[in-house]
Design a protein around this motif. Structure first.
Motif, mmCIF file in Angstrom:
data_model
loop_
_atom_site.group_PDB
_atom_site.id
_atom_site.type_symbol
_atom_site.label_atom_id
_atom_site.label_comp_id
_atom_site.label_asym_id
_atom_site.label_seq_id
_atom_site.Cartn_x
_atom_site.Cartn_y
_atom_site.Cartn_z
ATOM 1 N N ALA A 222 43.315 46.708 53.022
ATOM 2 C CA ALA A 222 43.307 45.285 52.533
ATOM 3 C C ALA A 222 43.267 45.637 50.914
ATOM 4 N N PHE A 223 43.952 44.715 50.119
ATOM 5 C CA PHE A 223 43.669 44.690 48.703
ATOM 6 C C PHE A 223 43.158 43.214 48.224
ATOM 7 N N GLY A 224 42.533 43.350 47.340
ATOM 8 C CA GLY A 224 41.700 42.026 46.594
ATOM 9 C C GLY A 224 42.178 41.823 45.297
ATOM 10 N N THR A 225 42.124 40.546 44.810
ATOM 11 C CA THR A 225 42.344 39.903 43.405
ATOM 12 C C THR A 225 41.109 38.900 43.410
ATOM 13 N N MET A 226 40.598 38.906 41.884
ATOM 14 C CA MET A 226 39.775 38.021 41.400
ATOM 15 C C MET A 226 40.648 37.249 40.402
ATOM 16 N N HIS A 227 40.926 36.119 40.838
ATOM 17 C CA HIS A 227 41.729 35.336 39.847
ATOM 18 C C HIS A 227 40.706 34.209 39.166
ATOM 19 N N VAL A 228 40.868 34.219 37.780
ATOM 20 C CA VAL A 228 39.995 33.258 37.094
ATOM 21 C C VAL A 228 40.835 32.192 36.338
ATOM 22 N N ASN A 229 40.354 31.069 36.478
ATOM 23 C CA ASN A 229 40.687 29.650 35.797
ATOM 24 C C ASN A 229 39.391 29.595 34.382
ATOM 25 N N CYS A 230 39.767 29.784 33.366
ATOM 26 C CA CYS A 230 38.707 29.686 32.423
ATOM 27 C C CYS A 230 39.022 28.535 31.609
ATOM 28 N N ARG A 231 38.089 27.488 31.363
ATOM 29 C CA ARG A 231 38.268 26.448 30.802
ATOM 30 C C ARG A 231 36.966 26.197 29.985
ATOM 31 N N GLU A 276 44.363 30.668 33.110
ATOM 32 C CA GLU A 276 44.319 31.407 34.151
ATOM 33 C C GLU A 276 44.766 33.062 34.013
ATOM 34 N N PHE A 277 43.865 33.824 34.690
ATOM 35 C CA PHE A 277 44.544 35.309 34.712
ATOM 36 C C PHE A 277 43.736 36.096 35.830
ATOM 37 N N ASP A 278 44.139 37.358 35.959
ATOM 38 C CA ASP A 278 43.453 38.198 37.129
ATOM 39 C C ASP A 278 42.579 38.978 36.501
#
Length: 434
Positions: A222-231, A276-278
């Motif tokens: 399994a592979f994971g990503t934490m995606h962030v949307n910063c405002r 947005e960024f990972d």
């Protein structure tokens, strides 16, 4: 003394030649060309950094794609004709990098993903028509992101200063650009303001596995990503703590992460880019012996057709969404009207060689079935490949990774809203036919 001076000059010349040779070796290992290729094998965008390369390279690559059968199954790194083809397939487009010598493929693949992510940020959607329509913006971005085959500027917030977005999309992007000059933090500008300050974290894990006919897992990863949307306005400093950080393996970080802090305390401490960024990408060991989705395909061929029986049940605690089962055939199916599913619908694609069972949402631990017969134009049914299953599980991760706390510091406004969501999806999830 004369001999000594001559020897010194000789040594200097040798060192200079060595530096030139090393530079030439490094240059050979970087990108020579980049092609964006559509699903028909046509190069819609091409960019060259060391001499124009023939489109025959695309034709050579496309032959390998056709051999693989499906675009997703094409090897990411291919050596052919004195060149290395390194590609990423997203949004039904191949982003193909060409290098002259063997290089670090993961660096090139990461660069290609950055290019695609930035194109999506500029154009909102990525497809062949939009890439052709906004080709000027695409070339400007490539000029700023890559110099002589080397990546130089990949941060979206900096690219917005360098390349003006297409006029038709300016309204949608204006809120993320902010105002003010450069700061000491290269990925974030000064003077960013929002009327509503908030930051969202999406933890998404993808499971690739091979399941035997008895339901036991033969291979899983399994592979994971934490995606962030910063405002968030101003220059916020964020800390994120995990409940169980020890389960994360082979982690890669966004440059904003303070690496020493994480190695010491397993806390993600960073000044986030705007938008947005990972934040991180990671791998986990999936040690379960039983598969999260129980699927038992039984396909028996006979003259002029085959009998198909499929049983499916979710073993996950929550309901699954967008559940689909794909059954491939080597020979085109001419009639599938005798197949009856207990839930959902069935369809035939890929010139009659792929039967798709679309179940939509299904609750946990409730069995569903599909059975019936198909007809083919041939006197026999060819080899049936592994059955593939797709699904999405919201509010849950395969690894059980949990965020304990998010703290935002150094801000001139009240505590912003912070949200964390979890999602698990099936990647390459194959079930062998019994």
């Amino acid at each position: 003394q004369l001999n000594k001076k001559e020897q010194q000059n000789k040594n200097k010349n040798n060192k200079k030649k060595t530096r030139i040779i090393k530079k030439e070796e490094i240059l050979k290992k970087m990108l020579e060309s980049l092609f964006i290729v559509d699903n028909s094998g046509n190069a819609i965008i091409e960019k060259h950094w060391r001499g124009t390369k023939s489109r025959d390279l695309v034709n050579s690559f496309w032959k390998e794609v056709e051999k693989s059968g499906e675009p997703e199954e094409t090897e990411p790194v291919i050596q052919k004709g004195g060149h290395y083809f390194i590609h990423v397939y997203r949004y039904k487009l191949f982003f193909l990098a060409v290098v002259a010598e063997e290089t670090q493929p993961m660096m090139v693949i990461e660069l290609l993903h950055r290019i695609i992510d930035n194109l999506k940020a500029y154009m909102k959607r990525v497809n062949a028509e939009l890439v052709k329509h906004h080709f000027t913006t695409v070339y400007q971005l490539l000029d700023e992101m890559i110099d002589n085959g080397f990546p130089i500027t990949t941060e979206l917030s900096l690219l917005f200063d360098l390349v003006r977005p297409p006029q038709s999309l300016l309204n949608g992007l204006s809120r993320t650009q902010g105002k003010g000059g450069r700061s000491m933090v290269p990925w974030r500008k000064k003077g960013i303001k929002y009327s509503n300050n908030q930051i969202f974290f999406d933890v998404v894990e993808e499971l690739n596995c091979i399941v035997g006919a008895n339901g036991n897992i033969k291979y899983a990863e399994a592979f994971g990503t934490m995606h962030v949307n910063c405002r968030l306005g101003a220059m916020p400093d964020v800390e994120l703590r995990f409940v169980n950080p020890e389960i994360i393996e082979d982690i890669s970080f966004h440059p904003c992460i303070r690496l020493a802090r994480y190695e010491q305390s397993k806390i993600l401490s960073f000044i986030p880019p705007d938008g947005e960024f990972d934040l991180i990408n990671y791998r986990i060991e999936y040690n379960e012996t039983n598969s999260p989705v129980y699927c038992t395909p039984q396909i028996t061929g006979y003259k002029g057709g085959a009998r198909v029986t499929l049983n499916l049940k979710s073993k996950m605690a929550s309901e699954l969404e967008d559940v689909k089962v794909f059954v491939p055939f080597d020979i085109a199916v001419t009639d599938y009207s005798m197949i009856k599913p207990s839930r959902g619908s069935i369809s035939l694609t890929q010139n009659g060689k792929l039967l798709t069972w679309n179940l939509g949402k299904i609750p946990a631990n409730e069995p569903f079935s599909l059975s019936g017969t198909i007809s083919t134009a041939s006197s026999h049914v060819g080899t049936v490949g592994a059955v593939r299953v797709k699904f999405i599980a919201s509010s849950k991760t395969f690894s059980g990774l949990k965020v304990e706390k998010v703290v935002v510091k150094d801000i001139p406004y009240k505590d912003p809203y912070k949200g964390v969501r979890y999602r698990s999806v099936a990647g390459r999830y194959e079930v062998r036919n019994s």
